[in-house]
Design a protein around this motif. Structure first.
Motif, PDB file in Angstrom:
ATOM      1  N   GLU A  24       0.833  -1.214   0.000  1.00  0.00           N
ATOM      2  CA  GLU A  24       0.000   0.000   0.000  1.00  0.00           C
ATOM      3  C   GLU A  24       0.865   1.262   0.000  1.00  0.00           C
ATOM      4  O   GLU A  24       0.509   2.274  -0.600  1.00  0.00           O
ATOM      5  N   GLU A  25       2.003   1.203   0.674  1.00  0.00           N
ATOM      6  CA  GLU A  25       2.928   2.339   0.722  1.00  0.00           C
ATOM      7  C   GLU A  25       3.738   2.491  -0.559  1.00  0.00           C
ATOM      8  O   GLU A  25       4.527   3.421  -0.680  1.00  0.00           O
ATOM      9  N   GLY A  26       3.580   1.558  -1.484  1.00  0.00           N
ATOM     10  CA  GLY A  26       4.310   1.635  -2.739  1.00  0.00           C
ATOM     11  C   GLY A  26       5.709   1.041  -2.681  1.00  0.00           C
ATOM     12  O   GLY A  26       6.511   1.263  -3.588  1.00  0.00           O
ATOM     13  N   ARG A  27       5.989   0.306  -1.633  1.00  0.00           N
ATOM     14  CA  ARG A  27       7.306  -0.316  -1.497  1.00  0.00           C
ATOM     15  C   ARG A  27       7.432  -1.507  -2.441  1.00  0.00           C
ATOM     16  O   ARG A  27       6.440  -2.128  -2.810  1.00  0.00           O
ATOM     17  N   LEU A  28       8.653  -1.841  -2.805  1.00  0.00           N
ATOM     18  CA  LEU A  28       8.930  -2.982  -3.673  1.00  0.00           C
ATOM     19  C   LEU A  28       9.088  -4.219  -2.802  1.00  0.00           C
ATOM     20  O   LEU A  28      10.163  -4.505  -2.285  1.00  0.00           O
ATOM     21  N   VAL A  29       7.980  -4.948  -2.612  1.00  0.00           N
ATOM     22  CA  VAL A  29       7.950  -6.094  -1.709  1.00  0.00           C
ATOM     23  C   VAL A  29       7.452  -7.337  -2.431  1.00  0.00           C
ATOM     24  O   VAL A  29       6.804  -7.250  -3.473  1.00  0.00           O
ATOM     25  N   GLY A  30       7.734  -8.451  -1.824  1.00  0.00           N
ATOM     26  CA  GLY A  30       7.211  -9.736  -2.260  1.00  0.00           C
ATOM     27  C   GLY A  30       6.830 -10.542  -1.047  1.00  0.00           C
ATOM     28  O   GLY A  30       7.271 -10.244   0.067  1.00  0.00           O
ATOM     29  N   ALA A  31       6.035 -11.568  -1.265  1.00  0.00           N
ATOM     30  CA  ALA A  31       5.655 -12.466  -0.172  1.00  0.00           C
ATOM     31  C   ALA A  31       5.626 -13.896  -0.680  1.00  0.00           C
ATOM     32  O   ALA A  31       5.180 -14.167  -1.801  1.00  0.00           O
ATOM     33  N   ALA A  32       6.126 -14.774   0.142  1.00  0.00           N
ATOM     34  CA  ALA A  32       6.078 -16.214  -0.097  1.00  0.00           C
ATOM     35  C   ALA A  32       5.364 -16.800   1.119  1.00  0.00           C
ATOM     36  O   ALA A  32       5.902 -16.782   2.215  1.00  0.00           O
ATOM     37  N   LEU A  33       4.134 -17.252   0.914  1.00  0.00           N
ATOM     38  CA  LEU A  33       3.257 -17.570   2.042  1.00  0.00           C
ATOM     39  C   LEU A  33       2.864 -19.035   2.058  1.00  0.00           C
ATOM     40  O   LEU A  33       2.172 -19.518   1.151  1.00  0.00           O
ATOM     41  N   ILE A  34       3.311 -19.734   3.097  1.00  0.00           N
ATOM     42  CA  ILE A  34       2.887 -21.111   3.320  1.00  0.00           C
ATOM     43  C   ILE A  34       1.456 -21.062   3.848  1.00  0.00           C
ATOM     44  O   ILE A  34       1.167 -20.333   4.807  1.00  0.00           O
ATOM     45  N   ALA A  35       0.560 -21.815   3.238  1.00  0.00           N
ATOM     46  CA  ALA A  35      -0.838 -21.823   3.666  1.00  0.00           C
ATOM     47  C   ALA A  35      -0.936 -22.358   5.094  1.00  0.00           C
ATOM     48  O   ALA A  35      -0.178 -23.234   5.500  1.00  0.00           O
TER      49      ALA A  35
END
Length: 126
Positions: free
Chosen positions: A114-125
């Motif tokens: 939302e802040e416009g940062r360059l992020v990624g997520a790898a999410l284990i269910a």
């Protein structure tokens, strides 16, 4: 949605709207299983449990490492530690990363996105 792990559900990043027992909601869609949210889009992620995380499951993340600054790794319900060789792979790719339970990782990813940062997520269910 596709069952092919290399195919994006959505070719752009969007917030994770919700998550629960083995599912994620985003952009009006629902996905059962683990999820990658990278600059190229959202797509399924192979590891179903933390113990299944290995170098091959990091490959799609490493392929995009130059496109983002920070990776949030959701470890499932409980905190976990990343094996030293996997940490080194991420560091060698120039990625900073934070490990936390999946709910916290998804929430933090959303805030920074939302802040416009360059992020990624790898999410284990969960």
């Amino acid at each position: 949605m596709s069952d092919r792990p290399d195919e994006s559900f959505l070719p752009r990043q969007v917030p994770i709207d919700g998550y629960g027992a083995k599912f994620f909601h985003f952009a009006g869609m629902s996905h059962a299983g683990s999820l990658l949210a990278l600059p190229s889009g959202l797509r399924p992620w192979a590891p179903a449990t933390w113990d299944e995380l290995d170098a091959s499951s990091l490959a799609p993340i490493l392929a995009e490492a130059a496109a983002f600054e920070l990776l949030f790794i959701g470890t499932g319900r409980d905190p976990a530690h990343l094996k030293a060789p996997l940490k080194q792979l991420l560091r060698d790719a120039g990625l900073r990363f934070e490990l936390m339970p999946t709910g916290a990782a998804a929430s933090t990813y959303n805030v920074l996105l939302e802040e416009g940062r360059l992020v990624g997520a790898a999410l284990i269910a969960l």
